[in-house]
Each structure stands twice: as structure tokens, then as C-alpha cells.
Design a protein around this motif. Structure first.
Motif, PDB file in Angstrom:
ATOM      1  N   ALA A 151     -13.184  -4.026  -7.427  1.00  0.00           N
ATOM      2  CA  ALA A 151     -12.855  -2.850  -8.112  1.00  0.00           C
ATOM      3  C   ALA A 151     -11.559  -2.069  -7.780  1.00  0.00           C
ATOM      4  O   ALA A 151     -11.214  -1.155  -8.149  1.00  0.00           O
ATOM      5  CB  ALA A 151     -14.208  -1.922  -7.786  1.00  0.00           C
ATOM      6  N   GLY A 152     -11.050  -2.596  -6.545  1.00  0.00           N
ATOM      7  CA  GLY A 152      -9.753  -1.879  -6.079  1.00  0.00           C
ATOM      8  C   GLY A 152      -8.700  -2.863  -6.178  1.00  0.00           C
ATOM      9  O   GLY A 152      -7.587  -2.436  -5.522  1.00  0.00           O
ATOM     10  N   SER A 153      -8.845  -3.979  -6.683  1.00  0.00           N
ATOM     11  CA  SER A 153      -7.644  -4.949  -6.894  1.00  0.00           C
ATOM     12  C   SER A 153      -6.238  -4.446  -8.030  1.00  0.00           C
ATOM     13  O   SER A 153      -6.844  -3.596  -8.645  1.00  0.00           O
ATOM     14  CB  SER A 153      -8.153  -6.314  -7.638  1.00  0.00           C
ATOM     15  OG  SER A 153      -8.606  -6.147  -8.862  1.00  0.00           O
ATOM     16  N   VAL A 154      -5.351  -4.730  -7.474  1.00  0.00           N
ATOM     17  CA  VAL A 154      -4.082  -4.455  -8.318  1.00  0.00           C
ATOM     18  C   VAL A 154      -4.164  -4.726  -9.823  1.00  0.00           C
ATOM     19  O   VAL A 154      -3.863  -3.656 -10.635  1.00  0.00           O
ATOM     20  CB  VAL A 154      -2.825  -5.105  -7.733  1.00  0.00           C
ATOM     21  CG1 VAL A 154      -1.637  -4.610  -8.579  1.00  0.00           C
ATOM     22  CG2 VAL A 154      -2.598  -4.480  -6.286  1.00  0.00           C
ATOM     23  N   PRO A 155      -4.703  -5.814 -10.402  1.00  0.00           N
ATOM     24  CA  PRO A 155      -4.764  -6.082 -11.640  1.00  0.00           C
ATOM     25  C   PRO A 155      -5.809  -5.149 -12.455  1.00  0.00           C
ATOM     26  O   PRO A 155      -5.270  -4.526 -13.401  1.00  0.00           O
ATOM     27  CB  PRO A 155      -5.281  -7.366 -11.678  1.00  0.00           C
ATOM     28  CG  PRO A 155      -4.890  -8.062 -10.754  1.00  0.00           C
ATOM     29  CD  PRO A 155      -5.033  -7.176  -9.545  1.00  0.00           C
ATOM     30  N   LEU A 156      -6.951  -4.973 -11.869  1.00  0.00           N
ATOM     31  CA  LEU A 156      -7.815  -4.199 -12.283  1.00  0.00           C
ATOM     32  C   LEU A 156      -7.413  -2.721 -12.494  1.00  0.00           C
ATOM     33  O   LEU A 156      -7.759  -2.048 -13.449  1.00  0.00           O
ATOM     34  CB  LEU A 156      -9.252  -4.292 -11.723  1.00  0.00           C
ATOM     35  CG  LEU A 156     -10.554  -3.613 -12.539  1.00  0.00           C
ATOM     36  CD1 LEU A 156     -11.587  -4.272 -12.228  1.00  0.00           C
ATOM     37  CD2 LEU A 156     -10.697  -2.044 -11.803  1.00  0.00           C
ATOM     38  N   GLY A 175      -3.415  -1.203   0.781  1.00  0.00           N
ATOM     39  CA  GLY A 175      -3.340  -0.847  -0.632  1.00  0.00           C
ATOM     40  C   GLY A 175      -4.540  -0.520  -1.475  1.00  0.00           C
ATOM     41  O   GLY A 175      -4.599   0.178  -2.460  1.00  0.00           O
ATOM     42  N   HIS A 176      -5.568  -1.484  -1.358  1.00  0.00           N
ATOM     43  CA  HIS A 176      -7.059  -1.033  -1.990  1.00  0.00           C
ATOM     44  C   HIS A 176      -7.457   0.065  -1.692  1.00  0.00           C
ATOM     45  O   HIS A 176      -7.979   0.914  -2.490  1.00  0.00           O
ATOM     46  CB  HIS A 176      -7.929  -2.333  -1.413  1.00  0.00           C
ATOM     47  CG  HIS A 176      -7.955  -3.517  -2.016  1.00  0.00           C
ATOM     48  ND1 HIS A 176      -6.801  -4.157  -2.046  1.00  0.00           N
ATOM     49  CD2 HIS A 176      -8.871  -3.963  -3.092  1.00  0.00           C
ATOM     50  CE1 HIS A 176      -7.111  -5.459  -2.952  1.00  0.00           C
ATOM     51  NE2 HIS A 176      -8.140  -5.388  -3.494  1.00  0.00           N
ATOM     52  N   SER A 177      -7.250   0.590  -0.475  1.00  0.00           N
ATOM     53  CA  SER A 177      -7.685   2.007  -0.005  1.00  0.00           C
ATOM     54  C   SER A 177      -6.754   3.306  -0.781  1.00  0.00           C
ATOM     55  O   SER A 177      -7.373   3.963  -1.077  1.00  0.00           O
ATOM     56  CB  SER A 177      -7.499   2.386   1.435  1.00  0.00           C
ATOM     57  OG  SER A 177      -8.346   1.146   1.984  1.00  0.00           O
ATOM     58  N   THR A 178      -5.487   3.041  -0.748  1.00  0.00           N
ATOM     59  CA  THR A 178      -4.611   4.050  -1.382  1.00  0.00           C
ATOM     60  C   THR A 178      -5.114   4.068  -2.713  1.00  0.00           C
ATOM     61  O   THR A 178      -5.007   5.089  -3.470  1.00  0.00           O
ATOM     62  CB  THR A 178      -3.317   3.778  -1.092  1.00  0.00           C
ATOM     63  OG1 THR A 178      -2.935   2.540  -1.614  1.00  0.00           O
ATOM     64  CG2 THR A 178      -2.917   3.805   0.338  1.00  0.00           C
ATOM     65  N   GLY A 179      -5.003   2.910  -3.290  1.00  0.00           N
ATOM     66  CA  GLY A 179      -5.249   2.719  -5.006  1.00  0.00           C
ATOM     67  C   GLY A 179      -6.782   3.095  -5.378  1.00  0.00           C
ATOM     68  O   GLY A 179      -6.887   4.230  -6.193  1.00  0.00           O
ATOM     69  N   LEU A 232       4.283   3.004  -5.527  1.00  0.00           N
ATOM     70  CA  LEU A 232       5.516   2.643  -4.929  1.00  0.00           C
ATOM     71  C   LEU A 232       5.389   3.237  -3.423  1.00  0.00           C
ATOM     72  O   LEU A 232       6.173   2.598  -2.645  1.00  0.00           O
ATOM     73  CB  LEU A 232       6.505   3.674  -5.731  1.00  0.00           C
ATOM     74  CG  LEU A 232       6.655   3.279  -7.216  1.00  0.00           C
ATOM     75  CD1 LEU A 232       7.611   4.430  -7.691  1.00  0.00           C
ATOM     76  CD2 LEU A 232       7.507   2.091  -7.038  1.00  0.00           C
ATOM     77  N   LEU A 233       4.695   4.388  -3.132  1.00  0.00           N
ATOM     78  CA  LEU A 233       4.708   4.869  -1.910  1.00  0.00           C
ATOM     79  C   LEU A 233       3.796   3.651  -0.848  1.00  0.00           C
ATOM     80  O   LEU A 233       4.480   3.130   0.449  1.00  0.00           O
ATOM     81  CB  LEU A 233       3.648   5.848  -1.678  1.00  0.00           C
ATOM     82  CG  LEU A 233       4.220   7.188  -1.784  1.00  0.00           C
ATOM     83  CD1 LEU A 233       3.266   8.289  -1.897  1.00  0.00           C
ATOM     84  CD2 LEU A 233       5.305   7.602  -0.886  1.00  0.00           C
ATOM     85  N   THR A 234       2.904   2.924  -1.437  1.00  0.00           N
ATOM     86  CA  THR A 234       2.129   1.958  -0.609  1.00  0.00           C
ATOM     87  C   THR A 234       3.070   0.613  -0.420  1.00  0.00           C
ATOM     88  O   THR A 234       3.348   0.122   0.542  1.00  0.00           O
ATOM     89  CB  THR A 234       1.172   1.304  -1.475  1.00  0.00           C
ATOM     90  OG1 THR A 234       0.058   2.532  -1.453  1.00  0.00           O
ATOM     91  CG2 THR A 234       0.407   0.381  -0.586  1.00  0.00           C
ATOM     92  N   LYS A 235       3.814   0.235  -1.512  1.00  0.00           N
ATOM     93  CA  LYS A 235       4.672  -0.840  -1.390  1.00  0.00           C
ATOM     94  C   LYS A 235       5.812  -0.624  -0.398  1.00  0.00           C
ATOM     95  O   LYS A 235       6.295  -1.562   0.402  1.00  0.00           O
ATOM     96  CB  LYS A 235       5.147  -1.272  -2.678  1.00  0.00           C
ATOM     97  CG  LYS A 235       4.151  -1.832  -3.568  1.00  0.00           C
ATOM     98  CD  LYS A 235       4.973  -2.280  -4.966  1.00  0.00           C
ATOM     99  CE  LYS A 235       3.731  -2.755  -5.997  1.00  0.00           C
ATOM    100  NZ  LYS A 235       4.286  -2.951  -7.209  1.00  0.00           N
TER     101      LYS A 235
END
Length: 221
Positions: free
Chosen positions: A67-72, A136-140, A106-109
Motif C-alpha cells: 500500500a506504500g509502494s511507489v507504483p501504487l 521512501g515508503h514512510s515519507t510517501g 523529490l525530497l526523498t530521492k
């Protein structure tokens, strides 16, 4: 100033205090990571949250982490932005939501490249690749589901439905970062930093959204 109600002052004060605390936490963690500090809390949680693929909790976390993956998150963000543009009377809902998601990405990357912290374990199946800090999962999750909570609070009128959705989204927002530690692809301090960063950025975007709504109301008077 006289036209600003007391609840607005309380909202602003609480928001600024939370923003200060979350930014302070992230800066403190970031400074320690740059100095290659070893965190006892990371070691503690790695010992406590040691599960195998056969454990029930581990299996649950493999689903929750998706549920926190980049594609989803990316696909869902586009859908939400379009729906907000179509079904809300104020275009700033869609604009600020989009800025919220693009900005946190952008911030995370950028920060991952700055700190270049290695993961406790590389597991490609759970997006456990690349650098570890911040998660990244947490920030997203905080940015995406947090803004959804804000939208539900602002736009859903039925009180019971509103609180049910907020509770479910809140639980999911917490569960996603937790899953990253259980699956062994992040240190606990990675998710702490991710939550702090995501929440700081979310607060800034919500404050901006509230300001734009205030301007729109002022023009109508």
C-alpha cells in the motif's frame, strides 16, 4: 486579525509546534546518520521484530507494505488529483495535493543520495533496494494518506463515515512504515526519519491549502 477565530489560532499554533518537532527530529537523526552513529534503537527493534516468512505477522506485512509502494502511490496520486480537479469547486485541492506528492518524492530521492545509508537487508521483492535513509515508503505513506485524511476531514459531511475513514487511513499510515522494519528492509531510524520528513512536508502543504482557501473566502466577501 480580529476576524480570525480562536480555533484558527489553535490550529496554527498546534501545526507550527508539530512542524518544529518533526523537523527537529529529522535534523537530529540526519546529523547522526551523517556521522555514522550506531543507534541502539535500531539494534533493539531488529532483535524484537525478527520474523520469518512463515510467521503470520510477516505475511500480513508483505501485503500492507504494498500500500506504500511507489507504483501504487504514483498511480493513486494521479487518480486522486484528477478526481479533485473534477469534483471539487476549488482547483487548489488538486494543485496542492499534486505538489504534496511530487515534492515528497523529490525530497526523498535527493536525501537518499545525500546520506547513502545502506539497508539492513536488500530484498527486491519488497522494494528493498537502493539507499535506506529516509524510508521512501514512510515519507510517501504519510504524505499520501495524510493528505487523504485532510481531504476527508474537509470534504466528507457525514460524521460517522468521516471518522471511520480517518481511523482506517490513520492505521494504514502507521502500519506501512512498521511493515518496513518487520520485513527487514529498513532500520527503525529510517522510518522515524521518513515519518518526520513526510509529516513536516504534509503540514507545510496543508497550511498552504488552508491559506488558499482563506484567500478564496476573503474574495467572496
Amino acid at each position: 486579525m480580529k476576524n480570525i477565530l480562536k480555533p484558527t489560532f489553535l490550529f496554527l499554533i498546534a501545526g507550527f509546534v508539530l512542524l518544529f518537532l518533526t523537523m527537529s527530529l529529522f535534523i537530529e537523526l540526519a546529523d547522526d546518520v551523517l556521522e555514522n552513529e550506531k543507534f541502539k534503537i535500531d539494534h533493539y527493534f531488529q532483535e524484537v521484530l525478527t520474523y520469518t516468512a512463515n510467521d503470520t505477522l510477516y505475511q500480513w506485512m508483505t501485503w500492507i507494505t504494498e500500500a506504500g509502494s511507489v507504483p501504487l502511490i504514483a498511480i493513486s496520486s494521479v487518480i486522486v488529483a484528477v478526481l479533485l480537479l473534477i469534483f471539487t469547486s476549488n482547483k487548489w485541492y488538486s494543485i496542492l495535493f499534486s505538489l504534496n506528492m511530487i515534492g515528497i518524492s523529490l525530497l526523498t530521492k535527493v536525501l537518499k543520495m545525500v546520506f547513502q545509508r545502506n539497508r539492513p537487508e536488500l530484498i527486491a521483492a519488497f522494494d528493498g533496494t537502493g539507499y535506506s535513509f529516509p524510508s521512501g515508503h514512510s515519507t510517501g505513506a504519510v504524505a499520501f494518506y495524510g493528505f487523504l485524511i485532510y481531504l476527508v476531514w474537509k470534504l466528507v459531511t457525514n460524521r460517522a463515515v468521516k471518522w471511520c475513514i480517518i481511523l482506517l487511513l490513520g492505521m494504514l499510515t502507521i502500519a506501512i512504515p512498521y511493515s518496513r522494519v518487520v520485513l527487514g528492509v529498513h532500520f527503525f531510524t529510517d522510518i522515524m526519519a521518513g515519518i518526520a520528513l513526510g509529516l513536516s512536508w504534509l503540514i507545510i502543504c496543508i497550511f498552504t491549502m488552508e491559506y488558499m482557501l482563506w484567500r478564496a473566502k476573503k474574495r467572496q466577501v
